[in-house]
Scaffold this motif. Sequence first.
Motif, PDB file in Angstrom:
ATOM      1  N   PRO A   1       0.761  -1.631  -0.124  1.00 33.31           N
ATOM      2  CA  PRO A   1       0.093  -0.177   0.136  1.00 33.31           C
ATOM      3  C   PRO A   1       1.390   1.179  -0.240  1.00 33.31           C
ATOM      4  CG  PRO A   1      -0.109  -0.796   2.299  1.00 33.31           C
ATOM      5  CD  PRO A   1       0.586  -1.873   1.181  1.00 33.31           C
ATOM      6  N   SER A   2       0.518   1.945  -0.639  1.00 33.69           N
ATOM      7  CA  SER A   2       1.122   3.682  -0.670  1.00 33.69           C
ATOM      8  C   SER A   2       1.118   4.808   0.803  1.00 33.69           C
ATOM      9  CB  SER A   2       0.928   4.228  -2.119  1.00 33.69           C
ATOM     10  OG  SER A   2       1.741   5.721  -1.722  1.00 33.69           O
ATOM     11  N   GLU A   3       1.681   4.946   0.943  1.00 33.08           N
ATOM     12  CA  GLU A   3       1.263   6.379   2.067  1.00 33.08           C
ATOM     13  C   GLU A   3       0.991   7.325   2.106  1.00 33.08           C
ATOM     14  OE1 GLU A   3       4.618   6.182   4.603  1.00 33.08           O
ATOM     15  OE2 GLU A   3       5.220   4.378   4.879  1.00 33.08           O
ATOM     16  N   THR A   4       0.895   7.793   0.412  1.00 31.93           N
ATOM     17  CA  THR A   4       0.315   8.622  -0.166  1.00 31.93           C
ATOM     18  C   THR A   4      -0.887   8.327  -0.583  1.00 31.93           C
ATOM     19  OG1 THR A   4       2.304   9.670   0.204  1.00 31.93           O
ATOM     20  CG2 THR A   4       0.933  11.155  -1.656  1.00 31.93           C
ATOM     21  N   VAL A   5      -2.395   9.918  -1.031  1.00 30.71           N
ATOM     22  CA  VAL A   5      -3.223   9.050  -1.427  1.00 30.71           C
ATOM     23  C   VAL A   5      -3.206  10.894  -2.423  1.00 30.71           C
ATOM     24  CG1 VAL A   5      -5.463   9.211  -0.556  1.00 30.71           C
ATOM     25  CG2 VAL A   5      -4.251   8.396   0.713  1.00 30.71           C
ATOM     26  N   ILE A   6      -3.587  10.283  -2.780  1.00 35.61           N
ATOM     27  CA  ILE A   6      -3.315  11.471  -4.436  1.00 35.61           C
ATOM     28  C   ILE A   6      -4.943  11.745  -4.195  1.00 35.61           C
ATOM     29  CG2 ILE A   6      -3.002  11.955  -6.442  1.00 35.61           C
ATOM     30  CD1 ILE A   6      -0.527  10.414  -6.337  1.00 35.61           C
ATOM     31  N   HIS A   7      -4.734  12.927  -4.526  1.00 38.29           N
ATOM     32  CA  HIS A   7      -6.850  13.205  -4.595  1.00 38.29           C
ATOM     33  C   HIS A   7      -7.006  13.989  -5.918  1.00 38.29           C
ATOM     34  CE1 HIS A   7     -10.486  14.233  -3.034  1.00 38.29           C
ATOM     35  NE2 HIS A   7     -10.602  15.535  -2.849  1.00 38.29           N
TER      36      HIS A   7
ATOM     37  N   PHE B   1      -0.642  12.545   4.535  1.00 31.55           N
ATOM     38  CA  PHE B   1      -0.598  11.790   3.317  1.00 31.55           C
ATOM     39  C   PHE B   1      -1.465  12.352   2.221  1.00 31.55           C
ATOM     40  CE2 PHE B   1       0.810   9.152   7.476  1.00 31.55           C
ATOM     41  CZ  PHE B   1       2.428   9.288   7.079  1.00 31.55           C
ATOM     42  N   VAL B   2      -1.423  13.578   2.150  1.00 32.73           N
ATOM     43  CA  VAL B   2      -2.541  13.719   1.311  1.00 32.73           C
ATOM     44  C   VAL B   2      -2.365  14.465   0.524  1.00 32.73           C
ATOM     45  CG1 VAL B   2      -4.322  14.394   0.065  1.00 32.73           C
ATOM     46  CG2 VAL B   2      -5.008  12.767   2.223  1.00 32.73           C
TER      47      VAL B   2
END
Length: 84
Positions: free
Chosen positions: A35-41, A62-63
């Motif tokens: 899983p990635s630690e960064t959420v790309i929104h 983390f966003v």
Amino acid sequence: MHYPGKLNRRRFLSGMGVALATAPFFTRHLISAPPSETVIHASAGGSGMAGSDLEIITHHEFVKLAAVADVDITKAQRWKERFP
């Protein structure tokens, strides 16, 4: 009357059988990936409630805000300046 594009029970079950048979080949890479630690929104709308939500979401460490689409270019410009 039979229409060639009409979905019936036999066609549905045939399609589901093919989907279930091929699913393990496509999903095994997704399951094994860490899983990635960064959420790309990305957001549709940058003002009103969408702007309020973006204010809260972008404060999380983390966003990462990737894109904002808005019909009013001046409101979208504000987000572009904050997140180049």
